[in-house]
Design a protein around this motif. Sequence first.
Motif, short mmCIF file in Angstrom:
data_model
loop_
_atom_site.label_atom_id
_atom_site.label_comp_id
_atom_site.label_asym_id
_atom_site.label_seq_id
_atom_site.Cartn_x
_atom_site.Cartn_y
_atom_site.Cartn_z
N ASN A 239 14.18 4.82 -14.50
CA ASN A 239 14.74 4.98 -13.15
C ASN A 239 13.95 4.12 -12.17
O ASN A 239 12.85 4.49 -11.74
N THR A 240 14.49 2.98 -11.81
CA THR A 240 13.78 2.06 -10.93
C THR A 240 13.68 2.59 -9.49
O THR A 240 12.74 2.27 -8.77
N LEU B 39 7.91 5.66 -5.30
CA LEU B 39 6.48 5.89 -5.48
C LEU B 39 5.67 4.72 -4.96
O LEU B 39 4.65 4.90 -4.28
N LEU B 40 6.10 3.49 -5.25
CA LEU B 40 5.32 2.31 -4.89
C LEU B 40 5.45 1.92 -3.43
O LEU B 40 4.46 1.59 -2.77
N ASP B 41 6.68 1.95 -2.89
CA ASP B 41 6.91 1.44 -1.54
C ASP B 41 6.80 2.50 -0.46
O ASP B 41 6.50 2.18 0.70
N MET C 117 3.25 -4.91 9.26
CA MET C 117 2.69 -6.23 8.96
C MET C 117 2.40 -6.39 7.48
O MET C 117 2.72 -7.41 6.87
N PHE C 118 1.78 -5.36 6.88
CA PHE C 118 1.44 -5.47 5.47
C PHE C 118 2.68 -5.44 4.58
O PHE C 118 2.71 -6.11 3.54
N ALA C 119 3.71 -4.70 5.00
CA ALA C 119 4.96 -4.69 4.23
C ALA C 119 5.61 -6.07 4.28
O ALA C 119 6.15 -6.55 3.28
N MET C 120 5.57 -6.72 5.43
CA MET C 120 6.10 -8.07 5.55
C MET C 120 5.34 -9.03 4.65
O MET C 120 5.93 -9.82 3.90
N ALA C 121 4.01 -8.96 4.69
CA ALA C 121 3.19 -9.84 3.87
C ALA C 121 3.46 -9.62 2.38
O ALA C 121 3.55 -10.58 1.60
#
Length: 325
Positions: free
Chosen positions: A45-46, A52-54, A128-132
Amino acid sequence: MDRINFRTQIISGHLQPPTTDILLHVTPCLSYTPPELTEPQPTFNTKSLRKLLDGQSADIIDYIFNLMIQSPLFSPKNKGGRVFITPDYNQSMEQQREMTMRRIGYLRDTGLFNGWFEKPAPDGDLWMFAMAETVGVFDHSLGIKLGVHFFLWGGALRFMGTKRHHDKWFKSTETFEVKGCFAMTGLGHGSNVRGIETITRYDASTSEFIINTPCESAQKYWIGGAANHATHTIVFSQLEINGVNDGMHAFIAQIRDENGNVCPNVRIADCGHKIGLNGADNGRIWFDNLRIPRENLLNSVADVSPDGKYLSAIKDPDQGIIVKC
């Protein structure tokens, strides 16, 4: 013995001034095909894994991804009803560098960078970190270029500068009217700031700092963005006033004009083709008594008065950005 002689020749080459604009021979990249276009669909299940990751950054990542798939600059491909984007690593170094800047221009024009310096923490930092992360997953060269510009150049302005720097440089950084880089690493000292050999002296008669590269090992080395595109850089340098070393400080210096021409008293060489990340243009910088305004000292913890007095509330040289040798 042959191996020692070979290494000695290589090191000697680094210590010689460049005699040509092309320092390394260009080698074609390895043929590359992204795995998502050739491998079967996963059996797990992606969506659960992604949650969990994002976490709370998922919406930001989706927004930026959707901006990218709308432009042919990101080479969108439809496979099984899903859209994938991937850079072409089989392009030449010059093509990859040009494409990286075109992608930055597209993202800028969508308004992605608007208000970059105004986003309050912690949500602004997460954005900012999500964009990077998102652009870096697409192509790490693009992540490096944006990271150097916003997190290193822009971060130095934000945290090491004061209101006069924020008012002057923030907006032009967001629009890429100014393209910034970060000149700390040197050939002779790496990123050991205590060992920085660049010297900056103050001229009270003109209210200017004078930046100088006194020897070949003092050259700024492997500076991302310097080879082709950067117009300005943060220079880390020893500050000398009236013969006294007041330690390492950071300065704003212009290295190219608005037409991309290298400024007088600045010399730049290309580090050339790399085994990877060829969309990021690493370069070497020398300063030959480059004069900059007194206001270009990033003065959050220390300043120099117009008449040449060194001013700092920090008494311990191991605190803050002031590092005395």
